[in-house]
Design a protein around this motif. Structure first.
Motif, PDB file in Angstrom:
ATOM      1  N   VAL A  14     -73.103 -31.410 -23.707  1.00 14.38           N
ATOM      2  CA  VAL A  14     -73.990 -32.460 -24.214  1.00 14.38           C
ATOM      3  C   VAL A  14     -74.223 -32.278 -25.710  1.00 14.38           C
ATOM      4  N   LEU A  15     -74.534 -31.066 -26.121  1.00 16.19           N
ATOM      5  CA  LEU A  15     -74.810 -30.808 -27.538  1.00 16.19           C
ATOM      6  C   LEU A  15     -73.581 -31.041 -28.415  1.00 16.19           C
ATOM      7  N   CYS A  16     -72.429 -30.566 -27.975  1.00 12.00           N
ATOM      8  CA  CYS A  16     -71.217 -30.769 -28.769  1.00 12.00           C
ATOM      9  C   CYS A  16     -70.857 -32.247 -28.854  1.00 12.00           C
ATOM     10  N   ALA A  17     -71.004 -32.977 -27.748  1.00 14.15           N
ATOM     11  CA  ALA A  17     -70.717 -34.417 -27.776  1.00 14.15           C
ATOM     12  C   ALA A  17     -71.695 -35.144 -28.690  1.00 14.15           C
ATOM     13  N   ASN A  18     -72.953 -34.739 -28.690  1.00 13.57           N
ATOM     14  CA  ASN A  18     -73.953 -35.375 -29.542  1.00 13.57           C
ATOM     15  C   ASN A  18     -73.669 -35.114 -31.025  1.00 13.57           C
ATOM     16  N   SER A  19     -73.016 -34.027 -31.328  1.00 14.87           N
ATOM     17  CA  SER A  19     -72.750 -33.718 -32.740  1.00 14.87           C
ATOM     18  C   SER A  19     -71.754 -34.690 -33.370  1.00 14.87           C
ATOM     19  N   LEU A  20     -70.806 -35.187 -32.590  1.00 21.14           N
ATOM     20  CA  LEU A  20     -69.713 -35.984 -33.155  1.00 21.14           C
ATOM     21  C   LEU A  20     -70.159 -37.280 -33.836  1.00 21.14           C
ATOM     22  N   PRO A  21     -70.969 -38.123 -33.197  1.00 23.75           N
ATOM     23  CA  PRO A  21     -71.353 -39.353 -33.912  1.00 23.75           C
ATOM     24  C   PRO A  21     -72.191 -39.073 -35.160  1.00 23.75           C
ATOM     25  N   LEU A  33     -79.944 -42.982 -36.230  1.00 26.50           N
ATOM     26  CA  LEU A  33     -81.142 -42.365 -35.681  1.00 26.50           C
ATOM     27  C   LEU A  33     -80.974 -40.860 -35.467  1.00 26.50           C
ATOM     28  N   THR A  34     -81.910 -40.078 -35.993  1.00 26.87           N
ATOM     29  CA  THR A  34     -82.021 -38.651 -35.678  1.00 26.87           C
ATOM     30  C   THR A  34     -83.498 -38.332 -35.489  1.00 26.87           C
ATOM     31  N   PRO A  35     -83.808 -37.245 -34.813  1.00 33.46           N
ATOM     32  CA  PRO A  35     -85.204 -36.828 -34.714  1.00 33.46           C
ATOM     33  C   PRO A  35     -85.745 -36.299 -36.046  1.00 33.46           C
ATOM     34  N   LEU A  36     -84.865 -36.026 -36.975  1.00 31.29           N
ATOM     35  CA  LEU A  36     -85.282 -35.457 -38.257  1.00 31.29           C
ATOM     36  C   LEU A  36     -85.899 -36.491 -39.191  1.00 31.29           C
ATOM     37  N   TRP A  49     -78.286 -32.580 -38.515  1.00 37.12           N
ATOM     38  CA  TRP A  49     -78.505 -32.704 -37.072  1.00 37.12           C
ATOM     39  C   TRP A  49     -77.196 -32.491 -36.307  1.00 37.12           C
ATOM     40  N   GLY A  50     -76.112 -33.096 -36.786  1.00 38.26           N
ATOM     41  CA  GLY A  50     -74.826 -32.917 -36.129  1.00 38.26           C
ATOM     42  C   GLY A  50     -74.353 -31.474 -36.167  1.00 38.26           C
ATOM     43  N   SER A  51     -74.526 -30.821 -37.291  1.00 39.90           N
ATOM     44  CA  SER A  51     -74.130 -29.413 -37.425  1.00 39.90           C
ATOM     45  C   SER A  51     -74.966 -28.518 -36.517  1.00 39.90           C
ATOM     46  N   ALA A  52     -76.256 -28.785 -36.445  1.00 39.43           N
ATOM     47  CA  ALA A  52     -77.147 -27.987 -35.581  1.00 39.43           C
ATOM     48  C   ALA A  52     -76.755 -28.156 -34.119  1.00 39.43           C
ATOM     49  N   ASN A  53     -76.436 -29.379 -33.712  1.00 37.87           N
ATOM     50  CA  ASN A  53     -76.016 -29.615 -32.329  1.00 37.87           C
ATOM     51  C   ASN A  53     -74.701 -28.922 -32.018  1.00 37.87           C
ATOM     52  N   LEU A  54     -73.750 -29.016 -32.941  1.00 40.28           N
ATOM     53  CA  LEU A  54     -72.457 -28.372 -32.720  1.00 40.28           C
ATOM     54  C   LEU A  54     -72.606 -26.860 -32.627  1.00 40.28           C
TER      55      LEU A  54
END
Length: 108
Positions: A14-21, A33-36, A49-54
């Motif tokens: 889930v986290l890796c997939a969320n990082s891509l967009p 949209l990000t929570p940040l 946000w993408g880097s943190a998720n990845l």
């Protein structure tokens, strides 16, 4: 322990997939949209946000990696996490319009 490792692998997916967009949005210099920073998060927020998720996804997958005999089911759980996130993202966009606000530069 096996169940916990499978859940961890799915969460990693889930986290890796969320990082891509988010990373693609950052590379394109667009907003998303990000929570940040909310609905109109700038490219820098998306990159962060993408880097943190990845990174979190990769660390989780590393933490649950076991012997090579256990790798197959964990890869499958990772894939299930990717598919679950992707379905949620498509449905969320279609039904809730997470990123439907018009872009200031015109259509995407």
């Amino acid at each position: 322990m096996r169940r916990r490792a499978m859940i961890t692998a799915a969460a990693a997916g889930v986290l890796c997939a969320n990082s891509l967009p988010h990373l693609a949005t950052a590379a394109a210099g667009r907003t998303m949209l990000t929570p940040l920073a909310g609905r109109e998060s700038p490219a820098a927020a998306n990159a962060l946000w993408g880097s943190a998720n990845l990174l979190a996804g990769l660390l989780l997958m590393r933490a649950c990696s076991g012997s090579s005999a256990e790798a197959g089911p964990r890869r499958e759980a990772f894939g299930i996490g990717v598919v679950a996130f992707s379905a949620w993202a498509v449905m969320g966009e279609r039904l809730l319009g997470f990123n439907s606000a018009p872009h200031p530069d015109g259509p995407p």
